[in-house]
Motif scaffolding. Sequence first.
Motif, PDB file in Angstrom:
ATOM      1  N   SER A  21       9.658  24.276  18.980  1.00 56.75           N
ATOM      2  CA  SER A  21       9.840  25.574  18.341  1.00 56.75           C
ATOM      3  C   SER A  21      11.171  25.635  17.596  1.00 56.75           C
ATOM      4  CB  SER A  21       9.762  26.685  19.382  1.00 56.75           C
ATOM      5  OG  SER A  21      10.043  27.925  18.812  1.00 56.75           O
ATOM      6  N   LEU A  22      12.230  25.176  18.232  1.00 57.78           N
ATOM      7  CA  LEU A  22      13.549  25.204  17.597  1.00 57.78           C
ATOM      8  C   LEU A  22      13.632  24.279  16.384  1.00 57.78           C
ATOM      9  CD1 LEU A  22      15.755  25.336  20.805  1.00 57.78           C
ATOM     10  CD2 LEU A  22      15.573  27.127  19.062  1.00 57.78           C
ATOM     11  N   ALA A  23      12.906  23.163  16.428  1.00 56.85           N
ATOM     12  CA  ALA A  23      12.896  22.229  15.292  1.00 56.85           C
ATOM     13  C   ALA A  23      12.059  22.767  14.135  1.00 56.85           C
ATOM     14  CB  ALA A  23      12.370  20.864  15.735  1.00 56.85           C
ATOM     15  N   ARG A  24      11.223  23.756  14.414  1.00 56.05           N
ATOM     16  CA  ARG A  24      10.374  24.396  13.398  1.00 56.05           C
ATOM     17  C   ARG A  24       9.531  23.387  12.622  1.00 56.05           C
ATOM     18  NH1 ARG A  24      15.409  27.656  12.079  1.00 56.05           N
ATOM     19  NH2 ARG A  24      15.195  29.473  13.406  1.00 56.05           N
ATOM     20  N   GLY A  25       9.047  22.388  13.340  1.00 62.94           N
ATOM     21  CA  GLY A  25       8.155  21.401  12.742  1.00 62.94           C
ATOM     22  C   GLY A  25       8.847  20.365  11.875  1.00 62.94           C
ATOM     23  N   GLY A  26      10.154  20.445  11.757  1.00 60.13           N
ATOM     24  CA  GLY A  26      10.891  19.504  10.915  1.00 60.13           C
ATOM     25  C   GLY A  26      11.443  18.327  11.691  1.00 60.13           C
ATOM     26  N   GLN A  27      12.245  17.538  11.024  1.00 60.75           N
ATOM     27  CA  GLN A  27      12.860  16.368  11.637  1.00 60.75           C
ATOM     28  C   GLN A  27      14.185  16.689  12.307  1.00 60.75           C
ATOM     29  OE1 GLN A  27      11.331  13.302  11.938  1.00 60.75           O
ATOM     30  NE2 GLN A  27       9.655  14.567  11.226  1.00 60.75           N
ATOM     31  N   GLY A  28      14.700  17.882  12.032  1.00 58.99           N
ATOM     32  CA  GLY A  28      15.959  18.272  12.634  1.00 58.99           C
ATOM     33  C   GLY A  28      16.293  19.705  12.295  1.00 58.99           C
ATOM     34  N   ALA A  29      17.226  20.258  13.035  1.00 60.85           N
ATOM     35  CA  ALA A  29      17.635  21.637  12.797  1.00 60.85           C
ATOM     36  C   ALA A  29      19.048  21.851  13.325  1.00 60.85           C
ATOM     37  CB  ALA A  29      16.675  22.603  13.489  1.00 60.85           C
TER      38      ALA A  29
END
Length: 112
Positions: A21-29
Amino acid sequence: MQAAREKALLLRRRRSASMESLARGGQGADLTGILRSLPWRAAIPTVVDLLQASADPAAPFFVEIGEEILVDPAEAVTYASPLSLYRLPQDVSGAVGEDVDGDSSAVQDGPV
């Protein structure tokens, strides 16, 4: 003993879902702003969960804490360090990701 294993598995799954959830589907956040906006009583367990999940070899994420110290007396979290979450490739973490053939695999629910 079985109850303890089930509890550990549920905790691992909850942490994994939280990181997804915190990564929001990406490779990083960059999670610095999110954590600083939380009340400190919520920020502390969130950081602890992130660090514990990052230490789990089955978790496909890595947490990086910057060396800087951010100070803002007006925020709920007065002192903080930059915190970023990165998704690891499967060959590094042994967890979720695409393998050499491009297939996705699920998190292994091995021993805790």
